[in-house]
Design a protein around this motif. Sequence first.
Motif, PDB file in Angstrom:
ATOM      1  N   ALA A  84       1.050  -1.072  -0.293  1.00 24.87           N
ATOM      2  CA  ALA A  84       0.076   0.044  -0.053  1.00 24.87           C
ATOM      3  C   ALA A  84       0.850   1.288   0.107  1.00 24.87           C
ATOM      4  O   ALA A  84       1.940   1.247   0.593  1.00 24.87           O
ATOM      5  N   LYS A  85       0.350   2.332  -0.611  1.00 24.85           N
ATOM      6  CA  LYS A  85       1.066   3.520  -0.671  1.00 24.85           C
ATOM      7  C   LYS A  85       1.074   4.141   0.523  1.00 24.85           C
ATOM      8  O   LYS A  85       0.299   4.145   1.346  1.00 24.85           O
ATOM      9  N   VAL A  86       2.258   5.195   1.021  1.00 20.29           N
ATOM     10  CA  VAL A  86       2.273   5.784   2.386  1.00 20.29           C
ATOM     11  C   VAL A  86       1.409   7.204   1.889  1.00 20.29           C
ATOM     12  O   VAL A  86       1.742   7.829   1.020  1.00 20.29           O
ATOM     13  N   THR A  87       0.497   7.621   2.762  1.00 20.09           N
ATOM     14  CA  THR A  87      -0.197   8.674   2.576  1.00 20.09           C
ATOM     15  C   THR A  87      -0.353   9.520   3.748  1.00 20.09           C
ATOM     16  O   THR A  87       0.364   9.155   4.776  1.00 20.09           O
ATOM     17  N   ASP A  88      -0.316  11.173   3.743  1.00 24.10           N
ATOM     18  CA  ASP A  88      -0.563  11.791   4.896  1.00 24.10           C
ATOM     19  C   ASP A  88      -1.373  11.406   5.870  1.00 24.10           C
ATOM     20  O   ASP A  88      -1.008  11.480   7.219  1.00 24.10           O
ATOM     21  N   GLU A  89      -2.414  10.701   5.593  1.00 22.30           N
ATOM     22  CA  GLU A  89      -3.505  10.517   6.262  1.00 22.30           C
ATOM     23  C   GLU A  89      -2.726   9.064   7.403  1.00 22.30           C
ATOM     24  O   GLU A  89      -2.855   9.178   8.599  1.00 22.30           O
ATOM     25  N   TYR A  90      -1.983   8.150   6.739  1.00 23.47           N
ATOM     26  CA  TYR A  90      -1.282   7.071   7.465  1.00 23.47           C
ATOM     27  C   TYR A  90      -0.437   7.737   8.334  1.00 23.47           C
ATOM     28  O   TYR A  90      -0.208   7.245   9.690  1.00 23.47           O
ATOM     29  N   VAL A  91       0.374   8.586   7.852  1.00 21.47           N
ATOM     30  CA  VAL A  91       1.489   9.029   8.722  1.00 21.47           C
ATOM     31  C   VAL A  91       0.718   9.918   9.931  1.00 21.47           C
ATOM     32  O   VAL A  91       1.390   9.671  11.204  1.00 21.47           O
ATOM     33  N   LYS A  92      -0.195  10.787   9.701  1.00 20.73           N
ATOM     34  CA  LYS A  92      -0.889  11.316  10.706  1.00 20.73           C
ATOM     35  C   LYS A  92      -1.506  10.370  11.971  1.00 20.73           C
ATOM     36  O   LYS A  92      -1.296  10.427  13.156  1.00 20.73           O
ATOM     37  N   ASP A  93      -1.976   9.288  11.473  1.00 25.13           N
ATOM     38  CA  ASP A  93      -2.693   8.169  12.318  1.00 25.13           C
ATOM     39  C   ASP A  93      -1.768   7.255  13.107  1.00 25.13           C
ATOM     40  O   ASP A  93      -1.801   6.933  14.144  1.00 25.13           O
ATOM     41  N   ASN A  94      -0.486   6.950  12.333  1.00 27.18           N
ATOM     42  CA  ASN A  94       0.146   5.998  13.008  1.00 27.18           C
ATOM     43  C   ASN A  94       1.615   6.562  13.547  1.00 27.18           C
ATOM     44  O   ASN A  94       2.502   5.778  13.823  1.00 27.18           O
ATOM     45  N   THR A  95       1.976   7.999  13.527  1.00 25.97           N
ATOM     46  CA  THR A  95       3.148   8.290  13.905  1.00 25.97           C
ATOM     47  C   THR A  95       2.792   9.717  14.677  1.00 25.97           C
ATOM     48  O   THR A  95       1.890   9.962  14.698  1.00 25.97           O
ATOM     49  N   ASP A  96       4.041  10.165  15.359  1.00 26.00           N
ATOM     50  CA  ASP A  96       3.889  11.341  15.953  1.00 26.00           C
ATOM     51  C   ASP A  96       3.802  12.674  15.009  1.00 26.00           C
ATOM     52  O   ASP A  96       3.851  13.740  15.434  1.00 26.00           O
TER      53      ASP A  96
END
Length: 159
Positions: A84-96
Amino acid sequence: MRIILGDKMIAALRVRGRTGVKRDIQETMSMLNLTRINHMVLIHTNPSYDGMLKKAKDYITWGDVDAETLSAIIAKRGRLPGDAKVTDEYVKDNTDYSSIEDLAKAIVEGEAKVEDAGIKPVFRLHPPRKGYESTKKSFKEGGSLGKRENINELVTKMI
């Protein structure tokens, strides 16, 4: 708690293929996760990685990567498990971090690692537009191998 991983972030790219590679150099490139041509990994500098890069210098190229190029790499070629591609939503939900740009800046500064965000450590890139200069000469001789100053230009051509 802030952990500093290394002084600089280095992008290492495999330029040459598997044919005719000595076993110890092949094992070194395996430890660097550079198993195929046009694969790229991110490495924090330390003496052991410096020795590995010098050992494999006839097959790879490397240099200091900046945050702007790294954010473009993560956005375009970064993959999660399941491809799966990395998205801003994924980064926001799963990281700091709030976006891919913030994550890239933290990675370059040594505050985070790609694997901590759940992103695969190997980036599969296209061959560079207009090709490599030469895959048999070092960068100082006008080729593509070894340490280079303009790794960001080469990676931008490969995204």
